[in-house]
Design a protein around this motif. Structure first.
Motif, PDB file in Angstrom:
ATOM      1  N   HIS A 120       0.844  -1.183   0.000  1.00 58.68           N
ATOM      2  CA  HIS A 120       0.000   0.000   0.000  1.00 58.68           C
ATOM      3  C   HIS A 120       0.884   1.238   0.000  1.00 58.68           C
ATOM      4  CE1 HIS A 120      -3.846  -2.080   1.224  1.00 58.68           C
ATOM      5  NE2 HIS A 120      -2.931  -3.033   1.327  1.00 58.68           N
ATOM      6  N   ILE A 121       0.448   2.255  -0.735  1.00 58.00           N
ATOM      7  CA  ILE A 121       1.190   3.506  -0.792  1.00 58.00           C
ATOM      8  C   ILE A 121       0.224   4.678  -0.613  1.00 58.00           C
ATOM      9  CG2 ILE A 121       3.064   2.619  -2.215  1.00 58.00           C
ATOM     10  CD1 ILE A 121       1.693   3.984  -4.632  1.00 58.00           C
ATOM     11  N   GLN A 122       0.791   5.825  -0.267  1.00 56.62           N
ATOM     12  CA  GLN A 122       0.015   7.044  -0.148  1.00 56.62           C
ATOM     13  C   GLN A 122       0.062   7.810  -1.460  1.00 56.62           C
ATOM     14  OE1 GLN A 122       2.011   9.039   3.055  1.00 56.62           O
ATOM     15  NE2 GLN A 122       0.893   7.909   4.625  1.00 56.62           N
ATOM     16  N   VAL A 123      -1.071   8.396  -1.828  1.00 59.24           N
ATOM     17  CA  VAL A 123      -1.164   9.217  -3.026  1.00 59.24           C
ATOM     18  C   VAL A 123      -1.900  10.505  -2.673  1.00 59.24           C
ATOM     19  CG1 VAL A 123      -1.074   7.239  -4.595  1.00 59.24           C
ATOM     20  CG2 VAL A 123      -3.298   8.087  -3.812  1.00 59.24           C
ATOM     21  N   SER A 124      -1.593  11.572  -3.383  1.00 58.71           N
ATOM     22  CA  SER A 124      -2.202  12.867  -3.066  1.00 58.71           C
ATOM     23  C   SER A 124      -3.583  13.043  -3.679  1.00 58.71           C
ATOM     24  CB  SER A 124      -1.291  14.011  -3.517  1.00 58.71           C
ATOM     25  OG  SER A 124      -1.094  13.960  -4.916  1.00 58.71           O
ATOM     26  N   ASN A 125      -3.842  12.356  -4.789  1.00 58.26           N
ATOM     27  CA  ASN A 125      -5.122  12.470  -5.482  1.00 58.26           C
ATOM     28  C   ASN A 125      -5.530  11.079  -5.938  1.00 58.26           C
ATOM     29  OD1 ASN A 125      -6.979  12.666  -7.751  1.00 58.26           O
ATOM     30  ND2 ASN A 125      -6.612  14.863  -7.694  1.00 58.26           N
ATOM     31  N   LEU A 126      -6.496  10.495  -5.269  1.00 60.89           N
ATOM     32  CA  LEU A 126      -6.874   9.100  -5.530  1.00 60.89           C
ATOM     33  C   LEU A 126      -7.337   8.902  -6.965  1.00 60.89           C
ATOM     34  CD1 LEU A 126      -7.101   6.282  -4.361  1.00 60.89           C
ATOM     35  CD2 LEU A 126      -9.425   6.858  -3.608  1.00 60.89           C
TER      36      LEU A 126
ATOM     37  N   LYS B 145     -14.633   5.041  -1.449  1.00 60.24           N
ATOM     38  CA  LYS B 145     -14.497   6.495  -1.327  1.00 60.24           C
ATOM     39  C   LYS B 145     -14.654   6.976   0.111  1.00 60.24           C
ATOM     40  CE  LYS B 145     -15.845   7.596  -6.022  1.00 60.24           C
ATOM     41  NZ  LYS B 145     -16.728   8.355  -6.903  1.00 60.24           N
ATOM     42  N   THR B 146     -15.186   6.138   0.996  1.00 51.87           N
ATOM     43  CA  THR B 146     -15.377   6.571   2.379  1.00 51.87           C
ATOM     44  C   THR B 146     -14.070   6.636   3.140  1.00 51.87           C
ATOM     45  OG1 THR B 146     -15.785   4.326   3.222  1.00 51.87           O
ATOM     46  CG2 THR B 146     -17.705   5.582   2.435  1.00 51.87           C
ATOM     47  N   ARG B 147     -13.020   5.885   2.710  1.00 55.25           N
ATOM     48  CA  ARG B 147     -11.774   5.895   3.479  1.00 55.25           C
ATOM     49  C   ARG B 147     -10.769   6.939   3.011  1.00 55.25           C
ATOM     50  NH1 ARG B 147      -9.890  -0.028   4.889  1.00 55.25           N
ATOM     51  NH2 ARG B 147     -10.850  -0.870   3.040  1.00 55.25           N
ATOM     52  N   PRO B 148     -10.498   7.403   1.917  1.00 56.29           N
ATOM     53  CA  PRO B 148     -10.623   6.880   0.563  1.00 56.29           C
ATOM     54  C   PRO B 148      -9.421   6.002   0.192  1.00 56.29           C
ATOM     55  CG  PRO B 148      -9.894   9.146   0.491  1.00 56.29           C
ATOM     56  CD  PRO B 148     -10.056   8.773   1.942  1.00 56.29           C
ATOM     57  N   ILE B 149      -9.737   4.861  -0.423  1.00 54.66           N
ATOM     58  CA  ILE B 149      -8.710   3.897  -0.833  1.00 54.66           C
ATOM     59  C   ILE B 149      -9.188   3.161  -2.072  1.00 54.66           C
ATOM     60  CG2 ILE B 149      -9.640   2.132   0.719  1.00 54.66           C
ATOM     61  CD1 ILE B 149      -6.754   1.060   1.033  1.00 54.66           C
TER      62      ILE B 149
ATOM     63  N   GLU C  88      -5.837 -11.342 -12.102  1.00 50.69           N
ATOM     64  CA  GLU C  88      -6.795 -10.905 -11.085  1.00 50.69           C
ATOM     65  C   GLU C  88      -6.710 -11.795  -9.844  1.00 50.69           C
ATOM     66  OE1 GLU C  88     -11.565 -10.609 -10.961  1.00 50.69           O
ATOM     67  OE2 GLU C  88     -10.581  -9.598 -12.647  1.00 50.69           O
ATOM     68  N   LYS C  89      -6.696 -11.169  -8.709  1.00 55.22           N
ATOM     69  CA  LYS C  89      -6.674 -11.807  -7.393  1.00 55.22           C
ATOM     70  C   LYS C  89      -5.333 -12.426  -7.013  1.00 55.22           C
ATOM     71  CE  LYS C  89     -11.610 -12.666  -7.418  1.00 55.22           C
ATOM     72  NZ  LYS C  89     -12.681 -13.614  -7.210  1.00 55.22           N
ATOM     73  N   GLU C  90      -4.308 -12.224  -7.833  1.00 58.22           N
ATOM     74  CA  GLU C  90      -3.011 -12.804  -7.514  1.00 58.22           C
ATOM     75  C   GLU C  90      -2.127 -11.835  -6.723  1.00 58.22           C
ATOM     76  OE1 GLU C  90      -0.261 -15.887  -9.835  1.00 58.22           O
ATOM     77  OE2 GLU C  90      -0.467 -13.960 -10.847  1.00 58.22           O
ATOM     78  N   PHE C  91      -2.082 -10.566  -7.143  1.00 59.41           N
ATOM     79  CA  PHE C  91      -1.280  -9.551  -6.490  1.00 59.41           C
ATOM     80  C   PHE C  91      -2.075  -8.256  -6.443  1.00 59.41           C
ATOM     81  CE2 PHE C  91       1.676 -12.288  -8.877  1.00 59.41           C
ATOM     82  CZ  PHE C  91       2.367 -12.853  -7.812  1.00 59.41           C
ATOM     83  N   MET C  92      -1.836  -7.443  -5.406  1.00 56.99           N
ATOM     84  CA  MET C  92      -2.660  -6.255  -5.227  1.00 56.99           C
ATOM     85  C   MET C  92      -1.841  -5.065  -4.741  1.00 56.99           C
ATOM     86  SD  MET C  92      -6.053  -5.853  -2.866  1.00 56.99           S
ATOM     87  CE  MET C  92      -5.133  -6.149  -1.371  1.00 56.99           C
ATOM     88  N   LEU C  93      -2.276  -3.884  -5.183  1.00 57.60           N
ATOM     89  CA  LEU C  93      -1.700  -2.620  -4.743  1.00 57.60           C
ATOM     90  C   LEU C  93      -2.823  -1.773  -4.159  1.00 57.60           C
ATOM     91  CD1 LEU C  93       0.562  -0.455  -4.654  1.00 57.60           C
ATOM     92  CD2 LEU C  93      -0.127   0.180  -6.985  1.00 57.60           C
ATOM     93  N   GLY C  94      -2.598  -1.234  -2.968  1.00 58.40           N
ATOM     94  CA  GLY C  94      -3.567  -0.335  -2.351  1.00 58.40           C
ATOM     95  C   GLY C  94      -3.093   1.100  -2.452  1.00 58.40           C
ATOM     96  N   LEU C  95      -3.983   1.981  -2.874  1.00 60.86           N
ATOM     97  CA  LEU C  95      -3.690   3.412  -2.976  1.00 60.86           C
ATOM     98  C   LEU C  95      -4.509   4.143  -1.921  1.00 60.86           C
ATOM     99  CD1 LEU C  95      -4.034   3.822  -6.862  1.00 60.86           C
ATOM    100  CD2 LEU C  95      -1.941   3.351  -5.565  1.00 60.86           C
TER     101      LEU C  95
END
Length: 148
Positions: free
Chosen positions: A9-15, A35-39, A47-54
């Motif tokens: 997971h990484i931080q971004v300034s504009n989702l 959008k409630t968190r926003p993430i 699909e479903k093998e590797f994931m990145l969280g923004l």
């Protein structure tokens, strides 16, 4: 080009802008948007093998580094053009102005770097065959071929 990554997971300034960058520019797939968190969660490779969280973070953004796995052939033959065609600046680990992949001889692995719009340092990496040679440090692929 991008073959996989374990979850990070990484931080971004504009989702919204980051979702566009990672999906439209790099080819990842949107898996889920909250959008409630926003993430946003993105699939990398299959699909479903590797994931990145923004995670959207408006203040005190802390850029990170992570590496996408790729193939030696893709990195050698396509990575620089792939990045440049997307208005991204490829650079090597030494940041010496040479836009060519380099070898971390201790692993050994071939890698090239670029940044996302928030300054997160991204990498395309491929593990090379053979034994590592830590005494060589970071060298060009051509130098690596001479010693292998």
């Amino acid at each position: 080009m991008i073959k996989g990554l374990y979850e990070t997971h990484i931080q971004v300034s504009n989702l919204e802008a980051s979702i566009l960058f990672y999906t439209e520019v790099l080819g990842l797939k949107l898996a889920h948007l909250d959008k409630t968190r926003p993430i946003a969660f993105l699939w990398i490779g299959k699909e479903k093998e590797f994931m990145l969280g923004l995670w959207e973070q408006k203040e005190n953004l802390q850029p990170r580094h992570f590496a996408f796995s790729s193939t030696k052939e893709d990195i050698l033959n396509y990575s620089v053009d792939f990045l440049k065609k997307r208005d991204l600046k490829p650079y090597n680990f030494l940041k010496d102005g040479i836009e060519k992949p380099m070898v971390f001889a201790w692993m050994p692995a071939l890698a090239i770097y670029f940044n996302d719009p928030d300054g997160n340092q991204l990498e395309l990496i491929s593990i090379l065959e053979g034994e590592g040679k830590p005494e060589l440090g970071v060298i060009s692929y051509e130098e690596w071929l001479k010693v292998n």
